[in-house]
Design a protein around this motif. Structure first.
Motif, short mmCIF file in Angstrom:
data_model
loop_
_atom_site.label_atom_id
_atom_site.label_comp_id
_atom_site.label_asym_id
_atom_site.label_seq_id
_atom_site.Cartn_x
_atom_site.Cartn_y
_atom_site.Cartn_z
N MET A 77 35.98 -6.20 59.11
CA MET A 77 34.81 -6.40 59.96
C MET A 77 33.53 -5.85 59.31
N ARG A 78 33.65 -4.70 58.66
CA ARG A 78 32.45 -4.09 58.07
C ARG A 78 32.05 -4.76 56.77
N TYR A 83 29.84 -6.32 60.28
CA TYR A 83 29.75 -5.65 61.57
C TYR A 83 29.53 -4.15 61.34
N ALA A 84 28.92 -3.51 62.33
CA ALA A 84 28.74 -2.06 62.27
C ALA A 84 29.83 -1.40 63.10
N LEU A 85 30.47 -0.41 62.52
CA LEU A 85 31.48 0.33 63.28
C LEU A 85 30.75 1.35 64.14
N HIS A 106 27.10 -5.94 66.30
CA HIS A 106 26.64 -6.97 65.36
C HIS A 106 25.47 -7.73 65.98
N ASP A 107 24.44 -7.92 65.20
CA ASP A 107 23.28 -8.68 65.70
C ASP A 107 23.40 -10.14 65.29
N PRO A 112 21.82 -8.17 70.00
CA PRO A 112 22.99 -7.33 69.71
C PRO A 112 24.24 -7.76 70.49
N TYR A 115 31.77 -5.91 70.05
CA TYR A 115 33.12 -6.46 69.84
C TYR A 115 34.10 -5.30 69.85
N ALA B 225 24.51 -1.14 58.72
CA ALA B 225 25.02 -2.43 59.16
C ALA B 225 24.12 -2.95 60.27
N VAL B 226 24.01 -4.26 60.35
CA VAL B 226 23.05 -4.87 61.27
C VAL B 226 23.55 -4.81 62.72
N PHE B 227 22.98 -3.92 63.49
CA PHE B 227 23.30 -3.83 64.91
C PHE B 227 22.16 -3.11 65.61
N GLN B 228 21.63 -3.75 66.63
CA GLN B 228 20.53 -3.19 67.41
C GLN B 228 19.40 -2.72 66.50
N VAL B 229 18.94 -3.65 65.69
CA VAL B 229 17.95 -3.31 64.66
C VAL B 229 16.67 -2.73 65.27
N ASP B 276 25.97 2.70 61.57
CA ASP B 276 27.03 2.61 60.56
C ASP B 276 26.39 2.45 59.19
N ILE B 277 26.41 3.52 58.41
CA ILE B 277 25.76 3.51 57.09
C ILE B 277 26.69 2.87 56.06
N THR B 278 26.21 1.83 55.44
CA THR B 278 27.03 1.14 54.43
C THR B 278 26.64 1.56 53.02
N ALA B 359 23.37 -6.85 56.18
CA ALA B 359 24.81 -7.13 56.22
C ALA B 359 25.33 -7.27 54.81
N ASN B 360 26.52 -6.78 54.60
CA ASN B 360 27.13 -6.94 53.27
C ASN B 360 27.45 -8.40 53.03
N PRO B 362 29.67 -11.03 51.39
CA PRO B 362 30.98 -11.02 50.74
C PRO B 362 30.92 -11.69 49.38
N GLY B 380 36.92 -11.42 65.03
CA GLY B 380 35.47 -11.45 65.15
C GLY B 380 35.02 -12.14 66.43
#
Lengths: 155, 392
Positions: A77-78, A83-85, A106-107, A112, A115, B225-229, B276-278, B359-360, B362, B380
């Motif tokens: 997921m990351r 996705y952000a954990l 995840h945005d 937002p 999951y 990681a992209v969440f609630q930017v 979440d720091i990537t 986002a990373n 792949p 997902g």
């Protein structure tokens, strides 16, 4: 003769149970359970505005522990899905099986989403319970989702 | 008739005397040029030695010694340049057989040679804090009664050399035409190598950091990681303000904040809880050398400005115009250096933290090397929320 019928009936019941669902889960009020659930899910329920809760049973041939699968899902997921954990915690199913819950964020298009994934390891099976929706909806349905996740029982 | 007989004899004698005189002059010229070459070789050797010592002081982070040696080396280089000019002049004078000019240039070269020796000797004493401060004190004392050449050196060191150095050189070495003595020059306040200049923004942190021997500019880059930017961007900004910092730049998915250096670690610790720091990268840049160099240049430029201002007071109109031109140039240099020092102090006093949401992506390698469990591919939100249509 009568005795033989009773024994046969009992065996039939046991057989049905053995070949049927290996888990139990209930849909909370406000959700509807979908009858013709398609793979990869074995069970799925949805709320009118899109929050979904689903369960799948993954047959396993590999001898891996819960930590392995937890790490595998987290990495997937990351690293792959971006996705952000957000959180990770220990949980237990209704029957007392130890599991792990992972909460991802995840945005999508600036919106937002949340999951939630719960993993329980059974005998050669992995039980995966998933719940997701926009963060706003997930917050609104938090009690219902929690209730549904708490009803999961492995057999 | 008898007199007529003596005419050829006189002519021959005159020609012979003239030839002898020219030969003597040529010999003197060669000797003077040889002396000039030897003096210049000594100067180069002195400068080289001081340069080596300066490198050693820099690598051992001896700030006081570095400042002292840097000052001596700068002055030595100026003396060297002046000697090179004088050497060219001597060559031309020698070709012209201009004995007066040759004598003058030789005198200048002798003086420059002596000055170079003095500077080398002073550089030898740049061994400790105490002596360095003594040297700095002596230099300050000498500002008001400096030799004209030293003032010229200061001008050249600051990079404010005029387009017509000859004019400036003349003005400074000879002084303005009207008064014979220049009025006393205000001595600049004593300064230590890292003397704090007033904080640009009045921040308590900026002035403190200027005192530190080692000037490190910290910066950090985080990728989340992209969440609630939007919410996270606001949180980063709030965090910076809470710690006494400020917002430097904010975009759709990136924010840069500056926090006071003493609270940098705290900021990092709090940032790590935001999401979440990537990826994270924390770095420190040492700007000590550059800062010391700029401080030195500023000191020289200020001394130059004071000297020019003093000259201006008693100058005649023609000279005053030239002096004002030079004064304007030096003032501009001072402002530029002050600006750079201010930026540098700010860079050290406030650490930059950049947070990006990304986002990373792949990579093909990772896609192929990932675990061989196909069910993971269906994890997902997309498969979960895309419920297939069913007919009623």
């Amino acid at each position: 003769m009568k005795r033989a019928v009773v024994v046969f009936a009992a065996l039939a019941l046991l057989g049905t149970a053995a070949c049927g669902r290996s888990y139990d889960v209930a849909a909370a009020p406000g959700f509807v359970k979908l009858e013709n659930t398609q793979p990869p899910y074995d069970w799925r329920a949805v709320a009118p505005d899109g929050v979904a809760v689903a369960m799948r049973v993954v047959p396993l041939e590999e001898r891996a522990d819960l930590a392995f699968w937890t790490h595998a899902v987290t990495l997937r997921m990351r690293e792959m899905n971006g996705y952000a954990l957000v959180d990770s915690r220990d949980v237990k199913s209704r029957d007392g099986t130890a599991g792990k819950e992972l909460v991802f964020g995840h945005d999508e298009s600036g919106k937002p989403f949340v999951y939630r994934v719960r993993l329980y390891l059974g005998e050669k099976r992995l039980f995966v319970v998933e719940a997701g929706g926009t963060k706003e909806q997930m917050d609104r349905y938090a009690a219902s989702v929690d209730w549904m996740l708490a009803t999961v029982k492995l057999m | 008739m008898r007199a007529r007989r003596w005419i050829p004899v006189c002519l021959v004698t005159s020609l012979a005397l003239a030839a002898t005189s020219r030969a003597a002059q040529a010999g003197t010229g060669r000797e003077q040029e040889a002396f000039a070459d030897q003096a210049m070789a000594r100067m180069r050797e002195n400068a080289s030695e001081v340069r080596t010592r300066l490198g050693s002081a820099r690598s051992s982070r001896d700030v006081v010694r570095t400042l002292c040696l840097d000052s001596k080396l700068t002055q030595l280089e100026v003396v060297q340049r002046q000697a090179e000019d004088a050497r060219s002049t001597l060559r031309r004078a020698s070709l012209r057989e201009d004995m007066d000019a040759m004598a003058q240039v030789s005198a200048v070269l002798t003086r420059l040679d002596g000055r170079a020796k003095e500077l080398r000797s002073e550089a030898d004493r740049c061994v400790g804090e105490e002596l360095a401060f003594a040297a700095a004190r002596d230099e300050r004392k000498a500002v008001g009664q400096k030799e004209p050449e030293l003032v010229l050196e200061a001008l050249e060191v600051t990079g404010a050399t005029s387009e017509s150095p000859a004019t400036t050189r003349q003005l400074i070495t000879q002084g303005p035409a009207a008064p014979a003595t220049a009025p006393p020059v205000a001595t600049p306040p004593p300064s230590t190598p890292f003397a704090p200049t007033p904080a640009p923004s009045g921040s308590p942190y900026t002035a403190d950091t200027a005192h530190e021997a080692s000037m490190l500019a910290y910066s950090a880059d985080f990728t989340l990681a992209v969440f609630q930017v939007d919410k996270s961007l606001a949180s980063v900004e709030t965090l910076a303000r809470d710690l006494g910092g400020y917002l430097a730049q904010r975009g759709d998915a990136q924010i840069t904040v500056r926090v006071p250096r003493p609270r940098f670690d705290e900021a990092i610790a709090r940032l790590e809880k935001l999401g979440d720091i990537t990826h994270r990268n924390v770095s420190a840049e040492d700007v000590t050398d550059e800062y010391v160099d700029l401080e030195l240049r500023l000191k020289n430029a200020r001394a130059m400005r004071d000297q020019l201002a003093a000259l201006l007071k008693g100058a005649i109109v023609k000279d005053a115009v030239e002096i004002e031109k030079e004064l304007a140039k030096v003032t501009e240099v001072i402002e530029q250096i002050e600006g750079r020092l201010k930026v540098m102090r700010d860079k050290v006093g406030y650490s930059s933290i950049t947070v990006s949401f990304q986002a990373n992506a792949p990579s093909p390698v990772r896609t192929n090397a990932i675990l061989p469990f196909t069910w993971l591919d269906t994890m997902g939100l997309e498969p979960l929320l895309n419920v297939p249509k069913v007919s009623p």
